[in-house]
Design a protein around this motif. Structure first.
Motif, mmCIF file in Angstrom:
data_model
loop_
_atom_site.group_PDB
_atom_site.id
_atom_site.type_symbol
_atom_site.label_atom_id
_atom_site.label_comp_id
_atom_site.label_asym_id
_atom_site.label_seq_id
_atom_site.Cartn_x
_atom_site.Cartn_y
_atom_site.Cartn_z
ATOM 1 N N GLY A 251 0.848 -1.195 0.000
ATOM 2 C CA GLY A 251 0.000 0.000 0.000
ATOM 3 C C GLY A 251 0.877 1.236 0.000
ATOM 4 O O GLY A 251 0.737 2.130 0.831
ATOM 5 N N ASP B 181 0.737 -1.347 -4.755
ATOM 6 C CA ASP B 181 -0.523 -0.686 -4.376
ATOM 7 C C ASP B 181 -1.625 -1.145 -5.327
ATOM 8 O O ASP B 181 -1.342 -1.512 -6.470
ATOM 9 N N ASP C 9 -3.047 -6.320 -5.666
ATOM 10 C CA ASP C 9 -3.901 -6.425 -4.484
ATOM 11 C C ASP C 9 -3.174 -7.362 -3.534
ATOM 12 O O ASP C 9 -3.444 -8.563 -3.497
HETATM 13 C C1 SAM Z 1 -3.547 5.708 3.674
HETATM 14 S S1 SAM Z 1 -2.841 5.215 2.133
HETATM 15 C C2 SAM Z 1 -1.141 5.246 2.580
HETATM 16 C C3 SAM Z 1 -0.173 5.246 1.418
HETATM 17 C C4 SAM Z 1 1.302 5.149 1.804
HETATM 18 N N1 SAM Z 1 1.563 3.965 2.590
HETATM 19 C C5 SAM Z 1 1.737 6.374 2.558
HETATM 20 O O1 SAM Z 1 1.830 6.302 3.788
HETATM 21 O O2 SAM Z 1 1.966 7.417 1.936
HETATM 22 C C6 SAM Z 1 -3.209 3.447 2.072
HETATM 23 C C7 SAM Z 1 -2.819 2.791 0.779
HETATM 24 O O3 SAM Z 1 -3.011 1.384 0.877
HETATM 25 C C8 SAM Z 1 -3.424 0.898 -0.391
HETATM 26 N N2 SAM Z 1 -4.046 -0.423 -0.230
HETATM 27 C C9 SAM Z 1 -5.147 -0.729 0.480
HETATM 28 N N3 SAM Z 1 -5.421 -2.038 0.385
HETATM 29 C C10 SAM Z 1 -4.456 -2.594 -0.397
HETATM 30 C C11 SAM Z 1 -4.205 -3.921 -0.893
HETATM 31 N N4 SAM Z 1 -5.029 -4.932 -0.608
HETATM 32 N N5 SAM Z 1 -3.113 -4.128 -1.657
HETATM 33 C C12 SAM Z 1 -2.291 -3.101 -1.985
HETATM 34 N N6 SAM Z 1 -2.502 -1.808 -1.575
HETATM 35 C C13 SAM Z 1 -3.569 -1.561 -0.795
HETATM 36 C C14 SAM Z 1 -4.339 1.996 -0.895
HETATM 37 O O4 SAM Z 1 -4.561 1.946 -2.266
HETATM 38 C C15 SAM Z 1 -3.595 3.257 -0.444
HETATM 39 O O5 SAM Z 1 -2.706 3.724 -1.405
#
Ligand code: SAM
Length: 207
Positions: free
Chosen positions: A56, A79, A101
């Motif tokens: 993510g 992501d 995912d």
């Molecule tokens: C609150 S954002 C934080 C982004 C980054 N970690 C940061 O701190 O700048 C949460 C991220 O998790 C990703 N995410 C949520 N579920 C996910 C999954 N099953 N697989 C990959 N990414 C995921 C979302 O798309 C989003 O970009």
């Protein structure tokens, strides 16, 4: 892709249309909120000479800091939002990013350290089970440690008015993590409604 992930992805895509490459697209109020979490993730862990998977990763902010602060970090970010990965690749062409995912379909390979910031904050069906399963998946793919944060505290806070966010009981999450390993760091001093957990692989089984 499962319905939960589709819902999460669509929510972020809507934010991206509005906020573009800004921190608000990632649900952070501002970059300060993201930094406050990152700081907890890089103290107590030496990322030098390690392979790191950022689950993510959003725009790959954490990758930028880890590769600056530590020597010879091999960083990979994944992501579910293609728009985020596109931006991450443009901004940080020297790092590896791809769309996946991860929580439902992880790559088979392991990384020395798996990190996840802000990915377990959403209000989803069966919130606690979703979080525990995600923690297990990520920990199973780490050779040395999993580092993550989450919204919540103990006792569990009253849920926020914002419907898309859910506060966990941090003690229940910690207890679960301690069933996976006896070597755990818990930090809840930096924000009254957010905590960070570092789980190290332990040779002895927690009993
Ligand atoms: C609150 S954002 C934080 C982004 C980054 N970690 C940061 O701190 O700048 C949460 C991220 O998790 C990703 N995410 C949520 N579920 C996910 C999954 N099953 N697989 C990959 N990414 C995921 C979302 O798309 C989003 O970009």
């Amino acid at each position: 892709m499962t319905t939960i992930s589709e819902k999460i992805r669509e929510g972020y895509q809507t934010r991206f249309k509005r906020f573009g490459g800004r921190a608000q697209s990632l649900s952070w109020a501002n970059m300060g909120a993201a930094h406050q979490r990152f700081r907890q993730m890089w103290t107590d862990v030496d990322y030098s000479n390690k392979s790191v998977l950022d689950v993510g990763c959003g725009f790959g902010y954490l990758g930028k800091f880890l590769t600056k602060k530590f020597e010879n970090v091999t960083y990979t970010g994944v992501d579910i939002v293609p728009e985020f990965i596109e931006k991450a690749k443009l901004r940080r062409p020297n790092l590896t990013f791809f769309v996946r995912d991860y929580l439902f379909d992880p790559m088979p390979e392991k990384f020395d350290i798996v990190v996840a910031s802000g990915i377990l904050n959403g209000d989803v069906p069966h919130n606690m089970d979703y979080r525990k399963k995600a923690i297990k998946t990520m920990f199973d793919h780490a050779n040395e440690a999993l580092v993550f944060n989450m919204l919540g505290s103990h006792p569990q806070p009253v849920q926020p008015a914002q419907k898309n966010v859910w506060y966990a009981d941090s003690l229940e999450v910690l207890t679960y993590c301690m069933s996976l390993s006896s070597k755990v760091i818990f930090k809840a001093h930096y924000n009254s409604k957010d905590f960070t957990i570092i789980i190290f692989k332990s040779k002895e089984k927690a009993s």
